[in-house]
Scaffold this motif. Structure first.
Motif, mmCIF file in Angstrom:
data_model
loop_
_atom_site.group_PDB
_atom_site.id
_atom_site.type_symbol
_atom_site.label_atom_id
_atom_site.label_comp_id
_atom_site.label_asym_id
_atom_site.label_seq_id
_atom_site.Cartn_x
_atom_site.Cartn_y
_atom_site.Cartn_z
ATOM 1 N N SER A 64 0.811 5.604 8.244
ATOM 2 C CA SER A 64 -0.481 6.882 7.289
ATOM 3 C C SER A 64 -0.075 8.570 7.266
ATOM 4 C CB SER A 64 -1.414 6.332 8.464
ATOM 5 O OG SER A 64 -1.963 5.261 8.744
ATOM 6 N N ASN B 57 1.168 6.724 0.803
ATOM 7 C CA ASN B 57 0.230 6.030 1.251
ATOM 8 C C ASN B 57 -0.974 5.972 -0.013
ATOM 9 O OD1 ASN B 57 -2.740 4.547 2.084
ATOM 10 N ND2 ASN B 57 -1.043 4.601 4.241
ATOM 11 N N SER C 147 4.104 -5.233 10.000
ATOM 12 C CA SER C 147 3.449 -3.709 10.431
ATOM 13 C C SER C 147 3.419 -4.326 11.959
ATOM 14 C CB SER C 147 2.361 -4.281 10.677
ATOM 15 O OG SER C 147 1.266 -4.126 8.651
ATOM 16 N N SER D 83 5.401 2.662 7.438
ATOM 17 C CA SER D 83 3.781 1.418 8.612
ATOM 18 C C SER D 83 3.554 3.019 8.666
ATOM 19 C CB SER D 83 4.393 1.192 9.508
ATOM 20 O OG SER D 83 5.183 2.436 10.050
ATOM 21 N N GLY E 198 0.961 -0.856 0.128
ATOM 22 C CA GLY E 198 -0.040 -0.401 0.186
ATOM 23 C C GLY E 198 1.144 1.319 0.248
ATOM 24 N N VAL E 199 2.225 0.770 -0.128
ATOM 25 C CA VAL E 199 2.625 1.950 -0.033
ATOM 26 C C VAL E 199 4.417 2.533 -1.948
ATOM 27 C CG1 VAL E 199 4.852 3.357 1.648
ATOM 28 C CG2 VAL E 199 2.883 2.382 2.197
#
Length: 573
Positions: free
Chosen positions: A406, A367, A507, A404, A345-346
């Motif tokens: 957001s 992100n 994570s 990690s 997701g990055v």
């Protein structure tokens, strides 16, 4: 009675000691010290990790030849043509071969993992064939590989996508890559040659040097055993040029900034090793290419911590740091030097900050999932730890941690002591204030690709990085720059105790992950500190709810100590 004196004959007297590569003796004999085990080609993919190989002669007059590597699975799995990689081995222009075990393994890895057709060039070596023979051979090989003539090899005609041509080199091979890119740039307007378009260049621990000493090359900066020593580097270039060049001012060895910035390639990856005496040259090259390049749109700098020159070749190619480096090379050849957004997701990008000559850079983390929803992300400027003398924004633990968060993260790669004593780290970090904002990911304007909420800017740091974050806050207050709204400082060792190690890339777990996410996104926390000193509890809880605005963090040690105590108690409970 006269004493007998044994005299060495000419075959025993060393006139040129180029250890660890070569020695030349007074009688003209040359002793090469690097093992050069010949690996035969095989057109059976099963004999070479799924890669078929063939040897070809490029120029019968000079004897220049190459080994071709074709990924059988890539060729069979898709109708799309394969990237074309022209690869040059290293070993200081005086040793090595395209047919040696180390070069064969490297080219096989690139072909198999990147799904590419690799042309590994066996160029002539000094001192028998002084520079510019290696450059001339490299140019002949590049012209041959990218030619549209029917005389090209059948594999090239059937499988190579010449629009996706990459030049890849290790050490001296990386120097050849640069000089070929210079030649391509200079001859773009010639009408009597096929147009050569370079998609990207990959320079792995590039072989550059010069008459001046960079900070990392000065006495006391390279204790212990090294592949290259500055004193030997000073003698090497005059040797490989056959005495045609006396010093190290040759632009082929010491390229000027304007030449680097003008290179006509679309993308570049430069890799350096933290213990390599040549690392400063590679960092500066990447900074020049990124900071002033009109053609190169993407530049990635890869730093391998704790490693020396050419660590990824030979018997050490299987260790973790070498695998990580090759992962980056493969992603680059695939067309994206990013994390896999589907898995993480990055996405990531590397940029240069401020004056390219300083070599200060940063890694951006975006992100992708949050962007897809139209969310404007908080901006976190992050400083890694390591006691000001080790660590990197590009190393695995700090990379995984920044990924990690957001937010849109700018992880700063500042200069390290003792080569660059304090206040270099502070000065580098202050540069992030404006120049990095030129990157499209950080655009504040209302337009497509607008990702950042400029009203939510955070400073974050681990260990020494937390010290830098504090200094940034103090400097911002003094200069009335108002660079942040709120600030969070983290202790690397305390975070590990609360969350567990991040070195696995998993994570983050535990109360830290939710506290930091809620803090950055301005939400009231789901769990607050309920034990310990009232002052620490009230300050932190108010800060989490967005009720505190501060220009400094004199209370940070007290608060962070209380967080650690609370988090540890929750884990034990």
């Amino acid at each position: 009675m006269a004493m007998r004196v044994d005299k060495k004959n000419d075959s025993e007297i060393v006139t040129d000691d180029m250890y660890p590569f070569l020695r030349r003796y007074k009688d003209g004999r040359i002793q090469r010290l690097v093992p050069n085990t010949f690996v035969p080609p095989s057109e059976e993919p099963g004999a070479c990790g799924g890669v078929a190989t063939r040897d070809v002669v490029i120029d019968h007059a000079t004897g220049v030849s190459a080994r071709l590597f074709l990924s059988a699975s890539a060729a069979a799995a898709t109708e799309r043509r394969l990237p074309l990689v022209v690869y040059f081995h290293g070993s200081a222009f005086i040793a090595g071969s395209a047919f040696s075990e180390a070069s064969h393994r490297q080219a096989t890895t690139i072909s198999a993992r990147a799904g590419a057709l690799v042309v590994s060039v066996d160029y002539r070596l000094a001192p028998e064939h002084p520079i510019p023979a290696a450059y001339d051979d490299g140019w002949a090989a590049l012209r041959w590989a990218t030619s549209s003539s029917s005389q090209s090899h059948p594999w090239l005609a059937s499988y190579a996508d010449r629009r996706r041509t990459f030049l890849v080199g290790d050490s001296a091979g990386a120097n050849i890559v640069h000089n070929l890119a210079v030649r391509v740039t200079a001859q773009q307007d010639c009408e009597d040659m096929d147009m050569i378009g370079i998609e990207g260049i990959v320079l792995l621990q590039p072989f550059f040097w010069g008459p001046e000493r960079l900070p990392c090359e000065r006495p006391g900066r390279h204790e212990g055993r090294r592949v290259f020593a500055p004193e030997r580097m000073d003698k090497l270039w005059p040797f490989v040029t056959g005495g045609a060049v006396e010093g190290n001012e040759d632009p082929r060895l010491n390229p000027p900034a304007e030449e680097v910035a003008s290179l006509r390639c679309r993308r570049a990856l430069v890799a350096v090793a933290s213990r390599d005496v040549l690392r400063g040259r590679g960092r500066r090259y990447a900074a020049w290419l990124c900071g002033g390049g009109a053609w190169c749109r993407e530049v990635a700098l890869v730093v391998s911590e704790g490693e020396d020159h050419a660590f990824h070749l030979g018997r050490t190619a299987a260790r973790a740091s070498a695998v990580v480096l090759m992962d980056r090379v493969v992603r680059f050849l695939h067309g994206s030097d990013t994390l896999d957004p589907a898995a993480t997701g990055v996405s990531t990008r590397d940029v240069v900050i401020g004056d390219p000559a300083a070599g200060v850079s940063a890694r951006l983390f975006l992100n992708v999932g949050a962007v897809a929803t139209g969310t404007r992300l908080p901006l976190v400027v992050y400083f890694h730890g390591g006691a000001f003398c080790t660590g990197s924004a590009f190393s695995e633990p700090f990379h995984s941690y920044a990924a990690s968060l957001s937010a849109l993260v700018v992880s700063v790669e500042y200069r390290l002591a003792p080569e660059h004593p304090i206040p270099a780290a502070y000065e580098d970090s202050w540069l992030v204030g404006a120049p990095v904002g030129n990157h499209p990911w950080l655009a504040y304007q209302e337009q497509e690709g607008y990702h950042v909420d400029p009203t939510r800017l955070f400073l974050a740091g681990d260990n020494a990085g937390a010290n830098i974050a504090h200094d940034m806050a103090v400097a911002a207050a003094r200069r009335r720059a108002a660079m942040h709204r709120r600030e969070v400082t983290l202790s690397w060792c305390r975070r590990e105790r609360a969350m567990g190690s991040t070195s696995t890339g998993r994570s983050a777990q535990g109360p830290w992950s939710s506290w930091i996410a809620e803090f950055i996104n301005g939400r009231a926390p789901s769990s607050l500190i309920t034990d310990g000193k009232t002052e620490a509890r009230s300050i932190f809880n108010a800060l989490m709810r967005g009720r505190v605005r501060t220009r400094s963090c004199a209370w940070a040690p007290l608060v962070m100590g209380q967080i650690r105590k609370s988090a540890t108690a929750q884990q034990q409970g």
